[in-house]
Scaffold this active site. Structure first.
Site, PDB file in Angstrom:
ATOM      1  N   HIS A  74      15.454  12.861  47.469  1.00 11.09           N
ATOM      2  CA  HIS A  74      14.020  12.575  47.395  1.00 11.09           C
ATOM      3  C   HIS A  74      13.236  13.394  48.414  1.00 11.09           C
ATOM      4  O   HIS A  74      12.704  12.863  49.387  1.00 11.09           O
ATOM      5  CB  HIS A  74      13.765  11.072  47.582  1.00 11.09           C
ATOM      6  CG  HIS A  74      14.190  10.267  46.391  1.00 11.09           C
ATOM      7  ND1 HIS A  74      15.308   9.471  46.383  1.00 11.09           N
ATOM      8  CD2 HIS A  74      13.637  10.151  45.155  1.00 11.09           C
ATOM      9  CE1 HIS A  74      15.427   8.894  45.189  1.00 11.09           C
ATOM     10  NE2 HIS A  74      14.435   9.281  44.424  1.00 11.09           N
ATOM     11  N   ASN A  75      13.184  14.700  48.172  1.00 14.33           N
ATOM     12  CA  ASN A  75      12.476  15.600  49.076  1.00 14.33           C
ATOM     13  C   ASN A  75      11.453  16.415  48.257  1.00 14.33           C
ATOM     14  O   ASN A  75      11.268  16.172  47.065  1.00 14.33           O
ATOM     15  CB  ASN A  75      13.485  16.514  49.779  1.00 14.33           C
ATOM     16  CG  ASN A  75      14.425  17.178  48.774  1.00 14.33           C
ATOM     17  OD1 ASN A  75      13.962  17.686  47.749  1.00 14.33           O
ATOM     18  ND2 ASN A  75      15.722  17.149  49.044  1.00 14.33           N
ATOM     19  N   HIS A  78      12.542  18.032  44.928  1.00 13.35           N
ATOM     20  CA  HIS A  78      12.539  17.117  43.771  1.00 13.35           C
ATOM     21  C   HIS A  78      11.116  16.989  43.228  1.00 13.35           C
ATOM     22  O   HIS A  78      10.898  17.030  42.015  1.00 13.35           O
ATOM     23  CB  HIS A  78      13.101  15.749  44.173  1.00 13.35           C
ATOM     24  CG  HIS A  78      12.822  14.654  43.177  1.00 13.35           C
ATOM     25  ND1 HIS A  78      13.331  14.663  41.896  1.00 13.35           N
ATOM     26  CD2 HIS A  78      12.062  13.527  43.268  1.00 13.35           C
ATOM     27  CE1 HIS A  78      12.904  13.584  41.247  1.00 13.35           C
ATOM     28  NE2 HIS A  78      12.128  12.888  42.051  1.00 13.35           N
ATOM     29  N   HIS A 114       4.547  11.794  43.441  1.00 10.81           N
ATOM     30  CA  HIS A 114       5.121  10.539  42.957  1.00 10.81           C
ATOM     31  C   HIS A 114       6.198   9.922  43.866  1.00 10.81           C
ATOM     32  O   HIS A 114       6.503   8.744  43.718  1.00 10.81           O
ATOM     33  CB  HIS A 114       5.689  10.711  41.545  1.00 10.81           C
ATOM     34  CG  HIS A 114       7.067  11.288  41.545  1.00 10.81           C
ATOM     35  ND1 HIS A 114       7.322  12.614  41.755  1.00 10.81           N
ATOM     36  CD2 HIS A 114       8.281  10.690  41.421  1.00 10.81           C
ATOM     37  CE1 HIS A 114       8.628  12.818  41.740  1.00 10.81           C
ATOM     38  NE2 HIS A 114       9.239  11.670  41.537  1.00 10.81           N
ATOM     39  N   ASP A 115       6.779  10.705  44.783  1.00 14.06           N
ATOM     40  CA  ASP A 115       7.780  10.154  45.718  1.00 14.06           C
ATOM     41  C   ASP A 115       7.371  10.385  47.169  1.00 14.06           C
ATOM     42  O   ASP A 115       8.223  10.433  48.065  1.00 14.06           O
ATOM     43  CB  ASP A 115       9.156  10.795  45.476  1.00 14.06           C
ATOM     44  CG  ASP A 115       9.965  10.068  44.410  1.00 14.06           C
ATOM     45  OD1 ASP A 115       9.788   8.842  44.267  1.00 14.06           O
ATOM     46  OD2 ASP A 115      10.772  10.729  43.713  1.00 14.06           O
ATOM     47  N   ASP A 224      10.615  12.604  35.796  1.00 14.27           N
ATOM     48  CA  ASP A 224      11.258  12.099  37.007  1.00 14.27           C
ATOM     49  C   ASP A 224      12.779  12.021  36.872  1.00 14.27           C
ATOM     50  O   ASP A 224      13.498  12.226  37.842  1.00 14.27           O
ATOM     51  CB  ASP A 224      10.688  10.716  37.343  1.00 14.27           C
ATOM     52  CG  ASP A 224      11.060  10.252  38.743  1.00 14.27           C
ATOM     53  OD1 ASP A 224      11.417  11.110  39.587  1.00 14.27           O
ATOM     54  OD2 ASP A 224      10.985   9.039  39.000  1.00 14.27           O
ATOM     55  N   GLN A 275      26.807   8.663  37.446  1.00 13.29           N
ATOM     56  CA  GLN A 275      26.056   9.456  36.469  1.00 13.29           C
ATOM     57  C   GLN A 275      26.209   8.942  35.045  1.00 13.29           C
ATOM     58  O   GLN A 275      25.247   8.891  34.291  1.00 13.29           O
ATOM     59  CB  GLN A 275      26.491  10.923  36.545  1.00 13.29           C
ATOM     60  CG  GLN A 275      25.945  11.643  37.747  1.00 13.29           C
ATOM     61  CD  GLN A 275      24.436  11.594  37.800  1.00 13.29           C
ATOM     62  OE1 GLN A 275      23.747  11.894  36.833  1.00 13.29           O
ATOM     63  NE2 GLN A 275      23.896  11.175  38.935  1.00 13.29           N
TER      64      GLN A 275
HETATM   65 ZN   LIG Z   1      11.238  10.934  41.732  1.00 18.29          ZN
END
Ligand SMILES: [Zn+2]
Ligand SMILES: *[C@@H]1O[C@H](CO)[C@@H](O)[C@H](O)[C@H]1NC(C)=O
Length: 350
Positions: A74-75, A78, A114-115, A224, A275
């Protein structure tokens, strides 16, 4: 389309277009700033909404800086990846024909933010450690609310929309929230069943602002979590990154004798098992509906990759593959699968 660009390639492509605005920023780590600026410019949104270049640049740099580079997944990369995917979905005929410039502006801004300021741990972790954000947002869409409010904070701080009528900038803030909150995976079924109902009844009317907004929410949700729909070599890297972040959280939980969150225990899970579950229960159902809505070559390509990637992970996962042969599994094998490789290369048009 739908292909992630490596940062050097991305920079090389974009540098020519926007080098004038970003003379000192031709270094690694700026993909989110470059990409978002480039797209806003390409769509003609900077001109149309008379965005101030200095404010816009400052806003984008602050957005990028508020992502945590130390998060494996989550950087800001992304965020750039999701913004790029969002752009691809906005270009799909059904959307391209009906979306307004305002919709596109919102879609791109929502993707880029969004993050924002993601702490690298999930909501259950914040709740059980009594994090102030959990209290602030009453245990509900804690992260997504924080991403949204952080984005609003930066919009206000940089006064990006201060030249617009107050009701317009408030509308931007509100709609940005509604888009970002839609990325809460725990509410996926709500969105998905609404989408399914609309498709069954064939009653989506993209002339209506509320229906366009709903489609934007679905597009952002797809953007996303589209990693498993990329060609294997790319998809695999994102999978490794996200699992690394999960396992890191699990390690913290272990260290502090907290209950280990689902998917976060590196001794009980493998990348493949995480996954396969994610693809089966979250990604496939979403993209199956998306392909019903937007039945295009891109959608079919994404579903094709998804199937192949799942097969590749299954081949790496002894239990799931059903092979009971003794000895080690061969981690390199799925990568070498000729059919998978041929297909992913064959569909890398962009
Ligand atoms: Zn995201
Ligand atoms: C959030 O959840 C925690 C743990 O279950 C609980 O103690 C707390 O009261 C909840 N807060 C709110 C505002 O519901």
């Amino acid at each position: 389309m739908g292909k992630i660009l490596s940062e050097p390639v991305l920079l090389k492509r974009l540098a020519g277009t926007i080098a004038l605005q970003f003379t000192v920023y031709i270094v690694y780590g700026n993909s989110l700033v470059f990409l978002t600026f480039h797209l806003l410019n390409q769509y003609g949104l900077i001109e149309l909404f008379q965005l101030d270049m200095v404010k816009l640049r400052r806003f984008l740099v602050l957005v990028q800086e508020d992502y945590h580079n130390q998060n494996p997944y989550h950087n800001a990369v992304h965020a750039a990846d999701v913004t790029q995917a969002m752009h691809c979905y906005l270009r799909e005929p059904k959307l391209a024909q009906s979306l307004t410039s305002f919709d596109i502006l919102l879609g791109l801004l929502a993707a880029a933010t969004h993050d924002l300021d993601h702490p690298g741990v999930n909501q259950p972790f914040l709740i059980k450690t009594n994090h102030y954000l959990a209290a602030l947002y009453r245990n509900t869409s804690v992260l997504e609310n924080h991403h949204w409010r952080s984005a609003v904070g930066l919009l206000r701080e940089t006064e990006l929309f201060s030249h617009l009528p107050v009701e317009d900038s408030l509308s931007i803030e509100r709609q940005l929230g509604s888009l970002i909150l839609a990325t809460d995976i725990s509410r996926q079924n709500e969105y998905l069943s609404r989408f399914r109902t609309h498709l069954d009844e064939n009653d989506l009317c993209l002339g209506h602002a509320s229906h366009r907004h709903f489609v934007l929410q679905m597009a952002l949700k797809c953007a996303d979590i589209c990693n498993p729909c990329r060609p294997w070599e790319l998809s695999k890297q994102w999978s490794e990154k996200v699992t690394e972040e999960f396992f890191h959280q699990g390690d913290i939980e272990k260290k502090h004798k907290l209950e280990i969150s689902p998917l976060c225990d590196s001794e009980a899970n493998t990348i493949a098992s995480v996954q396969i579950g994610f693809m089966t229960y979250v990604v496939e159902p979403l993209f199956a509906e998306w392909a019903r809505f937007s039945d295009t070559r891109l959608s079919q390509t994404m579903l094709g990759h998804l199937g192949l990637n799942k097969a590749s992970w299954s081949a790496l996962e002894p239990e799931a593959s059903g092979s009971s042969e003794e000895g080690e599994s061969e981690p390199g094998r799925a990568t070498e699968e000729p059919s998978s490789r041929a297909l992913s290369q064959g569909s890398q048009e962009s």
